[in-house]
Design a protein around this motif. Structure first.
Motif, PDB file in Angstrom:
ATOM      1  N   GLY A 165       0.722  -1.113   0.075  1.00  0.00           N
ATOM      2  CA  GLY A 165       0.141   0.099  -0.071  1.00  0.00           C
ATOM      3  C   GLY A 165       0.864   1.241  -0.015  1.00  0.00           C
ATOM      4  N   HIS A 166       2.030   1.222  -0.222  1.00  0.00           N
ATOM      5  CA  HIS A 166       3.135   2.214  -0.144  1.00  0.00           C
ATOM      6  C   HIS A 166       3.052   3.012  -1.541  1.00  0.00           C
ATOM      7  CE1 HIS A 166       4.904  -0.031   3.385  1.00  0.00           C
ATOM      8  NE2 HIS A 166       4.066   0.818   3.740  1.00  0.00           N
ATOM      9  N   PRO A 167       2.798   4.157  -2.154  1.00  0.00           N
ATOM     10  CA  PRO A 167       2.708   4.985  -3.276  1.00  0.00           C
ATOM     11  C   PRO A 167       4.078   4.735  -3.679  1.00  0.00           C
ATOM     12  CG  PRO A 167       1.678   6.285  -1.605  1.00  0.00           C
ATOM     13  CD  PRO A 167       2.243   4.974  -0.699  1.00  0.00           C
ATOM     14  N   VAL A 168       4.179   4.516  -5.062  1.00  0.00           N
ATOM     15  CA  VAL A 168       5.663   4.488  -5.887  1.00  0.00           C
ATOM     16  C   VAL A 168       5.248   5.599  -6.874  1.00  0.00           C
ATOM     17  CG1 VAL A 168       5.832   2.035  -5.517  1.00  0.00           C
ATOM     18  CG2 VAL A 168       4.384   2.802  -7.611  1.00  0.00           C
ATOM     19  N   SER A 169       4.139   6.202  -7.094  1.00  0.00           N
ATOM     20  CA  SER A 169       4.042   7.114  -8.018  1.00  0.00           C
ATOM     21  C   SER A 169       2.640   7.909  -7.872  1.00  0.00           C
ATOM     22  CB  SER A 169       4.058   7.094  -9.551  1.00  0.00           C
ATOM     23  OG  SER A 169       2.996   6.296 -10.057  1.00  0.00           O
ATOM     24  N   ILE A 170       2.338   9.324  -7.729  1.00  0.00           N
ATOM     25  CA  ILE A 170       1.229   9.843  -7.739  1.00  0.00           C
ATOM     26  C   ILE A 170       1.266  10.862  -8.728  1.00  0.00           C
ATOM     27  CG2 ILE A 170      -0.115  11.394  -6.326  1.00  0.00           C
ATOM     28  CD1 ILE A 170       0.939  10.144  -4.136  1.00  0.00           C
ATOM     29  N   ASP A 171       0.270  10.707  -9.772  1.00  0.00           N
ATOM     30  CA  ASP A 171       0.081  11.623 -10.903  1.00  0.00           C
ATOM     31  C   ASP A 171      -1.262  12.439 -10.760  1.00  0.00           C
ATOM     32  OD1 ASP A 171       2.497  11.020 -12.160  1.00  0.00           O
ATOM     33  OD2 ASP A 171       1.625   8.808 -12.361  1.00  0.00           O
ATOM     34  N   VAL A 172      -1.341  13.513 -11.267  1.00  0.00           N
ATOM     35  CA  VAL A 172      -2.686  14.333 -11.039  1.00  0.00           C
ATOM     36  C   VAL A 172      -2.959  14.951 -12.508  1.00  0.00           C
ATOM     37  CG1 VAL A 172      -3.940  16.079 -10.165  1.00  0.00           C
ATOM     38  CG2 VAL A 172      -2.484  14.860  -8.773  1.00  0.00           C
ATOM     39  N   MET A 173      -3.876  14.822 -12.977  1.00  0.00           N
ATOM     40  CA  MET A 173      -4.450  15.313 -14.404  1.00  0.00           C
ATOM     41  C   MET A 173      -5.445  16.268 -14.346  1.00  0.00           C
ATOM     42  SD  MET A 173      -3.589  11.916 -16.950  1.00  0.00           S
ATOM     43  CE  MET A 173      -3.836  13.134 -18.447  1.00  0.00           C
ATOM     44  N   GLU A 174      -5.285  17.252 -15.175  1.00  0.00           N
ATOM     45  CA  GLU A 174      -6.509  18.089 -15.100  1.00  0.00           C
ATOM     46  C   GLU A 174      -7.205  17.678 -16.351  1.00  0.00           C
ATOM     47  OE1 GLU A 174      -7.089  23.057 -15.240  1.00  0.00           O
ATOM     48  OE2 GLU A 174      -5.332  22.064 -15.090  1.00  0.00           O
ATOM     49  N   ILE A 175      -8.629  17.869 -15.880  1.00  0.00           N
ATOM     50  CA  ILE A 175      -9.623  17.474 -17.093  1.00  0.00           C
ATOM     51  C   ILE A 175     -10.541  18.758 -17.135  1.00  0.00           C
ATOM     52  CG2 ILE A 175      -9.830  15.083 -16.701  1.00  0.00           C
ATOM     53  CD1 ILE A 175     -11.914  15.510 -15.048  1.00  0.00           C
ATOM     54  N   GLN A 176     -10.769  18.907 -18.571  1.00  0.00           N
ATOM     55  CA  GLN A 176     -11.540  20.307 -19.099  1.00  0.00           C
ATOM     56  C   GLN A 176     -12.988  19.827 -19.566  1.00  0.00           C
ATOM     57  OE1 GLN A 176      -9.786  23.104 -18.616  1.00  0.00           O
ATOM     58  NE2 GLN A 176      -7.857  22.584 -18.140  1.00  0.00           N
ATOM     59  N   THR A 177     -13.206  18.632 -19.331  1.00  0.00           N
ATOM     60  CA  THR A 177     -14.358  18.132 -20.031  1.00  0.00           C
ATOM     61  C   THR A 177     -15.280  17.483 -18.985  1.00  0.00           C
ATOM     62  OG1 THR A 177     -15.391  16.954 -21.649  1.00  0.00           O
ATOM     63  CG2 THR A 177     -13.308  16.317 -20.891  1.00  0.00           C
ATOM     64  N   SER A 178     -16.539  17.298 -19.312  1.00  0.00           N
ATOM     65  CA  SER A 178     -17.242  16.444 -18.533  1.00  0.00           C
ATOM     66  C   SER A 178     -18.015  15.220 -19.136  1.00  0.00           C
ATOM     67  CB  SER A 178     -18.545  16.924 -17.630  1.00  0.00           C
ATOM     68  OG  SER A 178     -18.091  17.626 -16.602  1.00  0.00           O
ATOM     69  N   ASP A 179     -17.385  15.081 -20.678  1.00  0.00           N
ATOM     70  CA  ASP A 179     -18.016  14.137 -21.410  1.00  0.00           C
ATOM     71  C   ASP A 179     -17.590  12.886 -21.195  1.00  0.00           C
ATOM     72  OD1 ASP A 179     -19.051  13.831 -24.496  1.00  0.00           O
ATOM     73  OD2 ASP A 179     -17.328  12.713 -24.109  1.00  0.00           O
ATOM     74  N   TYR A 180     -18.337  11.796 -21.040  1.00  0.00           N
ATOM     75  CA  TYR A 180     -18.201  10.671 -20.483  1.00  0.00           C
ATOM     76  C   TYR A 180     -17.231   9.888 -21.401  1.00  0.00           C
ATOM     77  CZ  TYR A 180     -18.642   5.810 -19.041  1.00  0.00           C
ATOM     78  OH  TYR A 180     -18.493   4.361 -18.528  1.00  0.00           O
ATOM     79  N   THR A 181     -17.224   9.799 -22.628  1.00  0.00           N
ATOM     80  CA  THR A 181     -16.229   9.098 -23.549  1.00  0.00           C
ATOM     81  C   THR A 181     -15.037   9.682 -23.645  1.00  0.00           C
ATOM     82  OG1 THR A 181     -18.286   8.887 -25.096  1.00  0.00           O
ATOM     83  CG2 THR A 181     -16.126   8.613 -26.026  1.00  0.00           C
ATOM     84  N   ASP A 182     -14.743  11.070 -23.430  1.00  0.00           N
ATOM     85  CA  ASP A 182     -13.722  11.669 -23.452  1.00  0.00           C
ATOM     86  C   ASP A 182     -12.581  11.179 -22.122  1.00  0.00           C
ATOM     87  OD1 ASP A 182     -13.905  12.863 -25.722  1.00  0.00           O
ATOM     88  OD2 ASP A 182     -14.343  14.989 -24.972  1.00  0.00           O
ATOM     89  N   ILE A 183     -13.466  11.127 -21.130  1.00  0.00           N
ATOM     90  CA  ILE A 183     -12.911  10.890 -19.668  1.00  0.00           C
ATOM     91  C   ILE A 183     -12.705   9.464 -19.801  1.00  0.00           C
ATOM     92  CG2 ILE A 183     -13.203  10.633 -17.191  1.00  0.00           C
ATOM     93  CD1 ILE A 183     -14.717  13.327 -17.324  1.00  0.00           C
ATOM     94  N   LEU A 184     -13.526   8.354 -20.237  1.00  0.00           N
ATOM     95  CA  LEU A 184     -13.196   7.150 -20.383  1.00  0.00           C
ATOM     96  C   LEU A 184     -11.787   6.808 -21.108  1.00  0.00           C
ATOM     97  CD1 LEU A 184     -14.082   4.202 -19.951  1.00  0.00           C
ATOM     98  CD2 LEU A 184     -15.649   4.364 -22.267  1.00  0.00           C
ATOM     99  N   ASP A 185     -11.679   7.562 -22.314  1.00  0.00           N
ATOM    100  CA  ASP A 185     -10.752   7.203 -23.051  1.00  0.00           C
ATOM    101  C   ASP A 185      -9.487   7.502 -22.141  1.00  0.00           C
ATOM    102  OD1 ASP A 185     -11.950   6.436 -25.273  1.00  0.00           O
ATOM    103  OD2 ASP A 185     -12.001   8.348 -26.322  1.00  0.00           O
ATOM    104  N   LEU A 186      -9.305   8.887 -21.512  1.00  0.00           N
ATOM    105  CA  LEU A 186      -8.214   9.253 -20.759  1.00  0.00           C
ATOM    106  C   LEU A 186      -7.811   8.251 -19.701  1.00  0.00           C
ATOM    107  CD1 LEU A 186      -7.877  12.625 -19.432  1.00  0.00           C
ATOM    108  CD2 LEU A 186      -7.307  10.894 -17.913  1.00  0.00           C
ATOM    109  N   LEU A 187      -8.879   7.700 -18.899  1.00  0.00           N
ATOM    110  CA  LEU A 187      -8.622   6.517 -18.101  1.00  0.00           C
ATOM    111  C   LEU A 187      -8.060   5.155 -18.510  1.00  0.00           C
ATOM    112  CD1 LEU A 187     -12.010   6.936 -15.934  1.00  0.00           C
ATOM    113  CD2 LEU A 187      -9.686   7.427 -15.170  1.00  0.00           C
TER     114      LEU A 187
END
Length: 392
Positions: free
Chosen positions: A101-123
């Protein structure tokens, strides 16, 4: 007489042994037998299988006594990785952890949309990156858990996400179909409570975690398990009405608690008073330390309404530990003292009231913990946070 299938009993024993190895960090076979109550033969057979599966490793403990050094067992925390995802309003936090459970990396991505398909692709793209990063380990990416700031049912279907206006989305299936790994979807407040129980409050049988950010959510842990209600919607405490005919809420009611006691409500009201829509935590911290009148007045108003809801929660659940997850309260030195001064009913009882040490990391940490718990198939997972990390 209670009977059971031999394979089922073996599975229970395996789960118990793994959980105790993780809990103790490093332990001998003899001590495992004492702690679990299992005979030495069972311990020996299970340990051999776990070693063959590369889930645990052996090492010899240093000691000054004469005689053979004991062989110790510990979790092979590098056998694979877990991914915790916090899908918030305007950004997504990805936390990759080892099996301790110890983090080896933490990345934060800003999102500019609420479109489900766009966020699904990003994930999908990000998960595939972490899959590749984990591919040189025995088990690779063992699972990913997505924390949703909205309503998730017991089938892990997203019923509603207020900010993104998502209705009835099967994110779990959509991600699994492409990535091929185990995906789990859970409410963010539930994951915050998992983080508190798994990393900090191991002994607590009755723990509540209140998340106070864009809205207000309640995670309920009873005997180490989430209490989710009939459909899975338990914990939407932010929509408890505390001011009849009060401010309108996106849920359709008036006077909901989160309109008065979420961090978003605090910043919104303070911004209006200061005619400044770009407030930061640093600004608020500075004004609180300087005892700036408008900020202090807004904080007094905030604490008052926060305490109304906390009184209700305490009367409803009689918690052992009540954790408040809030960056705003972490900034305010007198927060706990002032909240406790408002919670003086002779009817309501609790053991401890705390401000979370994890802050906004809690959701993704709880997500990693849940992925590990599901992968190892153990009911009682007890990890340490990175500051209290054990040597393996």
């Amino acid at each position: 007489m209670v009977t059971g299938d031999a394979s089922f009993i073996k599975k229970i024993n395996k789960s118990l042994i793994i959980s105790k190895i993780i809990e103790h960090g490093m332990i001998s076979r003899a001590d495992l037998a004492k702690i679990t109550g299992l005979n030495k033969a069972t311990i020996s057979v299970q340990a051999a299988e776990l070693l063959a599966d590369e889930l645990i490793i052996e090492s010899q403990q240093e000691h000054k006594n004469l005689g053979r050094r004991p062989i110790m067992l510990s979790l092979n925390h590098q056998a694979g990785f877990a991914l915790g995802i916090d899908l918030d309003k305007k950004n997504i936090t990805f936390t990759l952890s080892d099996l301790n459970g110890h983090p080896v990396s933490i990345d934060v991505m800003e999102i500019q949309t609420s479109d489900y398909t766009d966020i699904l692709d990003l994930l999908i793209n990000q998960i595939e990156i972490y899959q590749e990063r984990s591919s040189n380990t025995r088990y690779g990416l063992v699972g990913a858990v997505v924390g949703i700031h909205g309503i998730v049912n017991n089938d892990e279907m997203i019923y509603f996400v207020p900010y993104h206006k998502w209705h009835n989305k099967n994110l779990k299936e959509d991600l699994q179909n492409v990535t091929g790994i185990n995906i789990y979807v859970e409410n963010n407040a539930n994951l915050c409570s998992v983080a508190e129980r798994v990393y900090k409050h191991h002994q607590s049988e009755n723990l509540l975690s209140v998340s106070l950010y864009s809205g207000i959510g309640l995670g309920i842990m009873v005997k180490g398990e989430l209490l989710k209600g009939y459909h899975g919607y338990a914990g939407e405490i932010g929509h408890m009405i505390v001011v009849p005919d009060g401010e309108p809420c996106g849920c359709g009611n008036l006077g909901c608690w989160e309109q008065y006691a979420s961090e978003y409500s605090f910043v919104t009201h303070l911004s209006a008073k200061k005619n400044n829509t770009l407030l930061t935590y640093s600004d608020i911290s500075k004004w609180l330390l300087e005892a700036e009148p408008l900020t202090c007045m807004q904080m007094e108003h905030y604490i008052k309404h926060l305490s109304i809801g906390l009184n209700n929660i305490i009367n409803l659940y009689n918690p052992e530990i009540l954790v408040l997850n809030s960056e705003l309260l972490r900034l305010y030195p007198n927060a706990l003292k002032e909240i406790k001064a408002h919670i003086t009913s002779t009817v309501g009882h609790y053991s401890e009231l705390l401000i979370s040490e994890f802050g906004k990391k809690a959701c993704s940490m709880g997500a990693c913990a849940l992925a590990i718990k599901n992968f190892l198939d153990i009911s009682d997972l007890r990890l340490t946070d990175s500051e209290g990390q054990r040597e393996a």
